[in-house]
Design a protein around this motif. Structure first.
Motif, PDB file in Angstrom:
ATOM      1  N   GLU A 368       0.808  -1.211   0.000  1.00  0.00           N
ATOM      2  CA  GLU A 368       0.000   0.000   0.000  1.00  0.00           C
ATOM      3  C   GLU A 368       0.841   1.261   0.000  1.00  0.00           C
ATOM      4  OE1 GLU A 368      -2.507  -0.277   3.361  1.00  0.00           O
ATOM      5  OE2 GLU A 368      -3.573  -2.067   2.687  1.00  0.00           O
ATOM      6  N   GLY A 369       2.047   1.209   0.507  1.00  0.00           N
ATOM      7  CA  GLY A 369       2.863   2.403   0.682  1.00  0.00           C
ATOM      8  C   GLY A 369       3.630   2.778  -0.567  1.00  0.00           C
ATOM      9  N   SER A 370       4.702   3.564  -0.354  1.00  0.00           N
ATOM     10  CA  SER A 370       5.511   4.069  -1.459  1.00  0.00           C
ATOM     11  C   SER A 370       6.213   2.926  -2.174  1.00  0.00           C
ATOM     12  CB  SER A 370       6.535   5.069  -0.937  1.00  0.00           C
ATOM     13  OG  SER A 370       7.409   5.465  -1.956  1.00  0.00           O
ATOM     14  N   LYS A 371       6.244   3.044  -3.504  1.00  0.00           N
ATOM     15  CA  LYS A 371       6.945   2.053  -4.329  1.00  0.00           C
ATOM     16  C   LYS A 371       8.175   2.666  -4.978  1.00  0.00           C
ATOM     17  CE  LYS A 371       2.931  -0.865  -5.264  1.00  0.00           C
ATOM     18  NZ  LYS A 371       2.071  -0.200  -4.284  1.00  0.00           N
ATOM     19  N   VAL A 372       8.699   3.721  -4.383  1.00  0.00           N
ATOM     20  CA  VAL A 372       9.928   4.334  -4.874  1.00  0.00           C
ATOM     21  C   VAL A 372      11.088   3.370  -4.603  1.00  0.00           C
ATOM     22  CG1 VAL A 372      11.540   6.253  -4.611  1.00  0.00           C
ATOM     23  CG2 VAL A 372       9.089   6.670  -4.543  1.00  0.00           C
ATOM     24  N   THR A 373      11.922   3.166  -5.601  1.00  0.00           N
ATOM     25  CA  THR A 373      13.030   2.221  -5.495  1.00  0.00           C
ATOM     26  C   THR A 373      14.359   2.956  -5.469  1.00  0.00           C
ATOM     27  OG1 THR A 373      13.243   1.979  -7.885  1.00  0.00           O
ATOM     28  CG2 THR A 373      11.681   0.516  -6.758  1.00  0.00           C
ATOM     29  N   LEU A 374      15.388   2.230  -5.132  1.00  0.00           N
ATOM     30  CA  LEU A 374      16.738   2.795  -5.164  1.00  0.00           C
ATOM     31  C   LEU A 374      17.078   3.271  -6.570  1.00  0.00           C
ATOM     32  CD1 LEU A 374      19.489   3.359  -3.872  1.00  0.00           C
ATOM     33  CD2 LEU A 374      20.128   0.999  -4.386  1.00  0.00           C
ATOM     34  N   SER A 375      16.690   2.485  -7.570  1.00  0.00           N
ATOM     35  CA  SER A 375      16.944   2.885  -8.953  1.00  0.00           C
ATOM     36  C   SER A 375      16.263   4.203  -9.285  1.00  0.00           C
ATOM     37  CB  SER A 375      16.444   1.790  -9.908  1.00  0.00           C
ATOM     38  OG  SER A 375      16.542   2.209 -11.252  1.00  0.00           O
ATOM     39  N   GLY A 376      15.023   4.390  -8.781  1.00  0.00           N
ATOM     40  CA  GLY A 376      14.314   5.640  -9.023  1.00  0.00           C
ATOM     41  C   GLY A 376      15.003   6.835  -8.400  1.00  0.00           C
ATOM     42  N   VAL A 377      15.539   6.656  -7.192  1.00  0.00           N
ATOM     43  CA  VAL A 377      16.248   7.747  -6.525  1.00  0.00           C
ATOM     44  C   VAL A 377      17.551   8.059  -7.248  1.00  0.00           C
ATOM     45  CG1 VAL A 377      17.329   8.483  -4.367  1.00  0.00           C
ATOM     46  CG2 VAL A 377      15.179   7.224  -4.308  1.00  0.00           C
ATOM     47  N   LEU A 378      18.252   7.024  -7.710  1.00  0.00           N
ATOM     48  CA  LEU A 378      19.497   7.244  -8.445  1.00  0.00           C
ATOM     49  C   LEU A 378      19.246   8.025  -9.731  1.00  0.00           C
ATOM     50  CD1 LEU A 378      21.298   3.793  -8.031  1.00  0.00           C
ATOM     51  CD2 LEU A 378      21.532   5.850  -6.644  1.00  0.00           C
ATOM     52  N   ASN A 379      18.177   7.676 -10.442  1.00  0.00           N
ATOM     53  CA  ASN A 379      17.840   8.405 -11.659  1.00  0.00           C
ATOM     54  C   ASN A 379      17.403   9.829 -11.349  1.00  0.00           C
ATOM     55  OD1 ASN A 379      18.369   6.308 -13.479  1.00  0.00           O
ATOM     56  ND2 ASN A 379      16.363   5.399 -13.151  1.00  0.00           N
ATOM     57  N   PHE A 380      16.768  10.006 -10.203  1.00  0.00           N
ATOM     58  CA  PHE A 380      16.360  11.340  -9.765  1.00  0.00           C
ATOM     59  C   PHE A 380      17.582  12.227  -9.545  1.00  0.00           C
ATOM     60  CE2 PHE A 380      16.016  13.846  -5.816  1.00  0.00           C
ATOM     61  CZ  PHE A 380      15.060  14.786  -6.190  1.00  0.00           C
ATOM     62  N   ILE A 381      18.668  11.644  -9.037  1.00  0.00           N
ATOM     63  CA  ILE A 381      19.854  12.437  -8.725  1.00  0.00           C
ATOM     64  C   ILE A 381      20.638  12.788  -9.976  1.00  0.00           C
ATOM     65  CG2 ILE A 381      22.020  12.480  -7.447  1.00  0.00           C
ATOM     66  CD1 ILE A 381      20.791  10.439  -5.536  1.00  0.00           C
ATOM     67  N   ASP A 382      20.926  11.794 -10.825  1.00  0.00           N
ATOM     68  CA  ASP A 382      21.799  12.087 -11.963  1.00  0.00           C
ATOM     69  C   ASP A 382      21.386  11.372 -13.243  1.00  0.00           C
ATOM     70  OD1 ASP A 382      22.453   9.494 -11.379  1.00  0.00           O
ATOM     71  OD2 ASP A 382      24.613   9.777 -11.447  1.00  0.00           O
ATOM     72  N   GLY A 383      20.107  11.033 -13.370  1.00  0.00           N
ATOM     73  CA  GLY A 383      19.635  10.440 -14.609  1.00  0.00           C
ATOM     74  C   GLY A 383      19.392  11.504 -15.672  1.00  0.00           C
ATOM     75  N   LEU A 384      18.782  11.107 -16.771  1.00  0.00           N
ATOM     76  CA  LEU A 384      18.530  12.028 -17.873  1.00  0.00           C
ATOM     77  C   LEU A 384      17.639  13.190 -17.440  1.00  0.00           C
ATOM     78  CD1 LEU A 384      17.949   9.507 -20.810  1.00  0.00           C
ATOM     79  CD2 LEU A 384      19.962  10.950 -20.413  1.00  0.00           C
ATOM     80  N   ARG A 392      20.651  23.763  -9.474  1.00  0.00           N
ATOM     81  CA  ARG A 392      19.966  23.068  -8.379  1.00  0.00           C
ATOM     82  C   ARG A 392      20.999  22.344  -7.533  1.00  0.00           C
ATOM     83  NH1 ARG A 392      16.384  21.621 -12.747  1.00  0.00           N
ATOM     84  NH2 ARG A 392      14.262  22.429 -12.457  1.00  0.00           N
ATOM     85  N   ILE A 393      20.765  22.368  -6.224  1.00  0.00           N
ATOM     86  CA  ILE A 393      21.592  21.623  -5.275  1.00  0.00           C
ATOM     87  C   ILE A 393      20.720  20.535  -4.656  1.00  0.00           C
ATOM     88  CG2 ILE A 393      22.686  21.782  -3.002  1.00  0.00           C
ATOM     89  CD1 ILE A 393      23.829  24.456  -3.821  1.00  0.00           C
ATOM     90  N   ILE A 394      21.252  19.331  -4.573  1.00  0.00           N
ATOM     91  CA  ILE A 394      20.546  18.211  -3.942  1.00  0.00           C
ATOM     92  C   ILE A 394      21.270  17.857  -2.665  1.00  0.00           C
ATOM     93  CG2 ILE A 394      19.774  15.829  -4.219  1.00  0.00           C
ATOM     94  CD1 ILE A 394      19.804  16.283  -7.243  1.00  0.00           C
ATOM     95  N   VAL A 395      20.535  17.829  -1.549  1.00  0.00           N
ATOM     96  CA  VAL A 395      21.129  17.565  -0.238  1.00  0.00           C
ATOM     97  C   VAL A 395      20.443  16.365   0.401  1.00  0.00           C
ATOM     98  CG1 VAL A 395      21.574  18.465   2.074  1.00  0.00           C
ATOM     99  CG2 VAL A 395      21.692  20.006   0.100  1.00  0.00           C
ATOM    100  N   PHE A 396      21.242  15.390   0.806  1.00  0.00           N
ATOM    101  CA  PHE A 396      20.777  14.276   1.618  1.00  0.00           C
ATOM    102  C   PHE A 396      21.351  14.438   3.024  1.00  0.00           C
ATOM    103  CE2 PHE A 396      20.532  11.082  -2.167  1.00  0.00           C
ATOM    104  CZ  PHE A 396      19.414  11.748  -2.629  1.00  0.00           C
ATOM    105  N   THR A 397      20.544  14.113   4.021  1.00  0.00           N
ATOM    106  CA  THR A 397      21.074  14.061   5.381  1.00  0.00           C
ATOM    107  C   THR A 397      20.845  12.662   5.954  1.00  0.00           C
ATOM    108  OG1 THR A 397      19.048  14.680   6.609  1.00  0.00           O
ATOM    109  CG2 THR A 397      20.377  16.468   5.672  1.00  0.00           C
TER     110      THR A 397
END
Length: 513
Positions: A368-384, A392-397
């Protein structure tokens, strides 16, 4: 007699043959005309003459600027620039605009005004060219409102808004070649003047707006007014300068990033124990760069596509933040967990006689919850898609950097790693200057010695240095800090003694065996 009858019969036969050949010929010609789509050719010819006739009756041309472009994936920059440009004309009493929209301005006592639907305003360019701007909207199309739209979006179910520019045909070259670029330049300048820095958060699920319609954005915001700056950030001055220099290089690096062929973005990983100032560091970065902040709550993002949509709708000059990423989703051990699940599935396959167990409560929540995957986050950071837009600056804590997948935090994704550590003596001196207004004190030596032996976060040090009563001063606050540090040192020694005793007890049991 017989001869005339024969001639008549032969004539009838010839007529039938001619008619048959004519019919066949007509069929061939008609099919050829159909293939040439003659009716379309005639229609275009008539439409051309109709337009020329209409130009005599109505000498006006129009240009329409839509609010969204790219299939409504993103709000159009041109639309926002036109809206900002028309603010000046809208405020003019002579413009005759009777219905206005008002939004808070940078000045807390002012508003940014824009035209309501079906309002029109005139603008004069270079003293001789008059144009007219009309604001209007249309309901969403049925195919958009039905939810079949690719982005599934709120924007697809909101009204479609436009600005329509009308002008005389004789002014065509001036309007298209000079006036429209002028509008965009002036609009961008007005946006900078009226800009309020904002703190955004993503919306979960389908959300209704205040007017009863679907929200047109996946983001909601408040004005960003955090007071933290690098001038008040407790950190070693040398490390602080290094971070500020890095931010300056990024802000001024548009040409450099274009030259080396990289998207104009940079990743920062802030890691360290709780209370070491990771969130305040983000606020200081935003205030230093004058950027907006987009704070993403990953647990409310349903799919990788939704995450991509969030990124597309961010603007330039922004910091995109995912705090406590090790806790947001299971992005730390996906690969290991997958191996375990595959092994468990293989084992279940071998146990054919065993009845399949129902899914656990945890598995149901996962579905039922989020189906965001590691691959999706990786593409979010430096994909096409990460190259859409710039600056833009991306910050993870994270509190536990060792738990994160190495692919998530490698250089190129998280370019700069900043360890937010416990308070050192240099950071303490800075806090004493900020909170107590002192550069030296006889208790400084005691604090220096204790900080070598005790781990205390800058937040805890600042709390002890904060005056809490009318009679508190530098002496009382420093004495309170020394007291807390001594107590922490004693607790640490006691815990260490208990651990040593327990270890000796275990060793003794092993010797007896």
């Amino acid at each position: 007699m017989e001869a005339s009858q024969a001639a008549s019969a032969w004539s009838s036969v010839n007529s039938g043959i001619v008619l048959s050949l004519a019919a066949v010929l007509w069929t061939v010609v008609w099919n050829s005309l159909q293939s040439l789509q003659l009716h379309h050719l005639v229609g275009r010819h008539l439409a051309r003459h109709a337009r020329r006739l209409a130009a005599v009756v109505d000498p006006y041309l129009t240009v329409t600027v839509a609010e969204h472009d790219g299939g409504r994936m993103k709000r159009s920059d041109a639309y926002r620039e036109v809206q900002a440009y028309l603010h000046r004309a809208t405020c003019d009493a002579s413009a005759g605009v009777r219905h206005l929209r008002a939004e808070p301005a940078k000045n807390p006592d002012a508003f940014v005004l824009s035209m309501a639907d079906r309002e029109e305003v005139a603008d004069v360019f270079r003293g001789g060219v008059t144009v007219w701007w009309l604001a209007y909207s249309t309901p969403p199309r049925e195919d958009d409102a039905g939810g079949g739209f690719y982005w599934g979006g709120r924007a697809a179910r909101a009204d479609r808004r436009f600005y329509r520019l009308s002008f005389l045909e004789r002014d065509r070259d001036v309007v298209l070649g000079e006036y429209l670029p002028h509008v965009r330049r002036e609009g961008r300048a007005a946006m900078v003047r009226n800009r309020q820095r904002k703190l955004f958060t993503n919306l979960a699920g389908d959300t209704w707006g205040d007017d009863g319609g679907w929200c047109e954005s996946v983001w909601s915001h408040v004005v960003f007014e955090h007071p933290k700056t690098f001038d008040t950030l407790a950190m070693d001055p040398a490390r602080k300068k290094d971070i500020m220099d890095d931010l300056d290089a990024f802000r001024n690096g548009k040409e450099y990033y274009a030259r080396v062929g990289r998207a104009w973005k940079r990743g920062y990983l802030l890691h360290g124990p709780p209370g070491t100032g990771k969130s305040t560091m983000i606020a200081a970065m935003a205030n230093y760069l004058d950027y907006d902040i987009y704070d993403i709550e990953l647990t409310s993002v349903r799919t990788n596509t939704d995450l991509r949509k969030l990124f597309i709708e961010t603007t330039s000059k922004s910091i995109i933040v995912i705090e406590d990423i090790d806790c947001s989703l299971d992005l730390t051990g996906k690969r290991k967990n997958k191996k375990k699940k595959d092994a468990a599935a293989a084992k279940n396959d071998t146990d054919g006689d065993k009845k399949e167990s129902p899914p656990s409560e945890e598995e149901e929540k996962d579905k039922e919850g989020s189906k965001v995957t590691l691959s999706g986050v990786l593409n979010f950071i430096d994909g096409l898609w990460s190259a859409c837009g710039g600056e833009r600056i991306i910050v993870f804590t994270t509190n536990h950097v060792e738990k994160l997948d190495p692919a998530l935090i490698r250089r190129g994704r998280m370019d700069k790693h900043i360890e937010m550590s416990y308070c050192g003596f240099e950071a303490f001196k800075f806090l004493a200057k900020v909170y107590l207004g002192i550069d030296a004190h006889h208790l400084f030596d005691a604090v220096r010695a204790l900080l070598r032996d005790v781990d205390m976060t800058p937040a805890d040090v600042a709390e002890n240095l904060t005056p809490k009563a009318a009679g508190d001063n530098a002496d009382t606050c420093l004495a309170e800090l020394v007291k807390e540090l001594e107590k922490a040192k004693a607790d640490k020694a006691q815990a260490k003694g208990k651990a040593a005793a327990a270890e000796e007890e275990v060793d003794g049991d092993d010797d007896e065996e």
